[in-house]
Design a protein around this motif. Structure first.
Motif, PDB file in Angstrom:
ATOM      1  N   PHE A 193       7.779  42.844  -5.260  1.00 13.47           N
ATOM      2  CA  PHE A 193       7.045  43.599  -3.745  1.00 13.47           C
ATOM      3  C   PHE A 193       6.269  42.558  -2.592  1.00 13.47           C
ATOM      4  O   PHE A 193       6.618  42.492  -1.516  1.00 13.47           O
ATOM      5  N   LYS A 194       5.725  42.902  -3.994  1.00  8.16           N
ATOM      6  CA  LYS A 194       3.967  42.516  -3.021  1.00  8.16           C
ATOM      7  C   LYS A 194       3.980  41.431  -2.927  1.00  8.16           C
ATOM      8  O   LYS A 194       3.680  40.711  -1.761  1.00  8.16           O
ATOM      9  N   GLN A 195       4.525  40.796  -3.920  1.00  7.63           N
ATOM     10  CA  GLN A 195       4.922  39.050  -3.939  1.00  7.63           C
ATOM     11  C   GLN A 195       5.397  38.823  -2.058  1.00  7.63           C
ATOM     12  O   GLN A 195       5.381  37.736  -1.396  1.00  7.63           O
ATOM     13  N   GLN A 196       6.636  39.749  -2.683  1.00  7.65           N
ATOM     14  CA  GLN A 196       7.695  38.897  -1.594  1.00  7.65           C
ATOM     15  C   GLN A 196       7.277  39.597  -0.024  1.00  7.65           C
ATOM     16  O   GLN A 196       7.121  38.779   1.120  1.00  7.65           O
ATOM     17  N   PHE A 197       6.113  40.833  -0.406  1.00  7.16           N
ATOM     18  CA  PHE A 197       5.567  40.898   1.433  1.00  7.16           C
ATOM     19  C   PHE A 197       4.270  40.022   2.212  1.00  7.16           C
ATOM     20  O   PHE A 197       4.281  39.808   3.148  1.00  7.16           O
ATOM     21  N   SER A 198       3.756  39.670   0.746  1.00 10.55           N
ATOM     22  CA  SER A 198       3.012  38.910   1.390  1.00 10.55           C
ATOM     23  C   SER A 198       3.140  37.257   1.744  1.00 10.55           C
ATOM     24  O   SER A 198       3.279  37.147   3.048  1.00 10.55           O
ATOM     25  N   LYS A 199       5.012  36.848   1.320  1.00  6.87           N
ATOM     26  CA  LYS A 199       5.412  36.015   2.018  1.00  6.87           C
ATOM     27  C   LYS A 199       5.891  36.848   2.660  1.00  6.87           C
ATOM     28  O   LYS A 199       5.456  35.083   4.384  1.00  6.87           O
ATOM     29  N   LEU A 200       6.328  37.260   3.256  1.00 15.49           N
ATOM     30  CA  LEU A 200       6.878  37.736   4.340  1.00 15.49           C
ATOM     31  C   LEU A 200       5.467  38.389   5.319  1.00 15.49           C
ATOM     32  O   LEU A 200       5.576  37.711   6.487  1.00 15.49           O
ATOM     33  N   THR A 201       4.285  38.226   5.204  1.00 18.70           N
ATOM     34  CA  THR A 201       3.642  38.472   5.811  1.00 18.70           C
ATOM     35  C   THR A 201       2.230  37.222   6.186  1.00 18.70           C
ATOM     36  O   THR A 201       2.857  36.402   7.828  1.00 18.70           O
ATOM     37  N   GLU A 202       3.005  36.025   5.467  1.00 21.27           N
ATOM     38  CA  GLU A 202       2.918  34.986   5.307  1.00 21.27           C
ATOM     39  C   GLU A 202       3.080  33.978   6.926  1.00 21.27           C
ATOM     40  O   GLU A 202       2.919  33.834   7.259  1.00 21.27           O
ATOM     41  N   LEU A 203       4.812  34.607   6.735  1.00 20.84           N
ATOM     42  CA  LEU A 203       5.704  33.684   7.809  1.00 20.84           C
ATOM     43  C   LEU A 203       5.348  34.331   8.440  1.00 20.84           C
ATOM     44  O   LEU A 203       5.254  33.602   9.441  1.00 20.84           O
TER      45      LEU A 203
END
Length: 283
Positions: free
Chosen positions: A62-72
């Motif tokens: 979830f953290k990784q997906q959240f990080s990617k979502l933040t970068e996006l």
């Protein structure tokens, strides 16, 4: 050893419920009881640990997906900002170009107005000039008509020739310059004065003898400058003179019209035929 038994439940009336009873073997030993307890303890522990591992895995994912979502989101924000800046710059450029176009249109409009005004003024000027020429033409036509209607009949004394509005005498006698001048004066005329009228020069040249010279009323003996007998100055024109003349050779102060039709300065004491000129008579 445990076993399950079916026991009827009489407390529920007509419905039969089944429950199970653990029948412990009275012959089970204490070690067997410990193993059973140990099994009962480890099963929840393992399940809890597996749940924790699963929870951690899900959390990391979830953290990784959240990080990617933040970068996006940041990328989208940057793109949005870039597009907004580009749109602003493009809008600013369009506004500047539109402003220049407006200025150009105003300039063209001003030039068009100026040209129209100039054309109008020029047309007015042309109209006035045409009107003035029309009036002048009408006035000249009236004057010409009046002059024609009352145009006098010109005549000359016997032996004189009429040309334009003057009479000319081509003498047959020969006199020196001074006596020729006096002879013309006695007849109410002057020794010939020629102006710049080429047609008069042609008339004189065609009526003189081709083999003789004639005194005319031009001299420089008084002032050293060539003048006509009426005192008016002579405008030197070398095309009217023989080549190299006048040269004042030996005190030549009087002008003669040579047989060539050109002027020459000669000694005033010499005797030549002469030409007198007088106004024509009006009848």
């Amino acid at each position: 050893m445990a076993e399950f038994k079916s026991i009827p439940d009489t407390s529920s009336g007509s419905q039969n419920n089944i429950y199970f009873k653990l029948n412990e073997d009275v012959r089970s030993t204490p070690s067997q009881k410990g193993c059973l307890l140990l099994k009962l303890f480890w099963i929840p522990l393992v399940c809890g640990m597996l749940f924790m591992v699963l929870l951690i895995t899900v959390s990391v994912s979830f953290k990784q997906q959240f990080s990617k979502l933040t970068e996006l989101e940041n990328t989208v924000a940057n793109l949005t900002s870039s597009v907004a800046l580009l749109t602003y710059n493009q809008q600013d450029t369009i506004e500047k170009q539109f402003s220049k176009l407006t200025e150009l249109e105003n300039t063209v409009a001003n030039l068009t107005s100026s040209v129209a005004l100039l054309t109008s003024n020029q047309q007015d000027t042309n109209d006035r000039i045409v009107e003035m020429f029309g009036d002048l033409k009408a006035d000249l036509e009236i004057r010409i008509t009046n002059l024609t209607m009352r145009k006098p009949v010109l005549s000359c004394k016997p032996g004189w020739q009429l040309y334009s509005s003057s009479c000319y005498l081509f003498s047959s006698t020969r006199l020196d310059w001074e006596k020729a001048r006096s002879s013309c004066s006695a007849q109410g005329a002057l020794l010939l004065i020629l102006g710049q009228d080429a047609s008069e020069w042609y008339f004189i040249v065609t009526n003189v003898s081709k083999s003789k010279s004639y005194w005319i009323g031009l001299t420089d003996q008084t002032t050293g400058q060539w003048r006509w007998v009426d005192g008016s100055p002579y405008i030197m024109d070398k095309s009217q003179w023989e080549p190299g003349e006048p040269n004042n050779l030996g005190g030549e102060d009087c002008a003669e019209l040579a047989s060539s039709g050109k002027l020459n300065d000669g000694l005033c004491s010499r005797s030549f035929q002469f030409i007198c000129k007088a106004p024509a008579n009006e009848n």
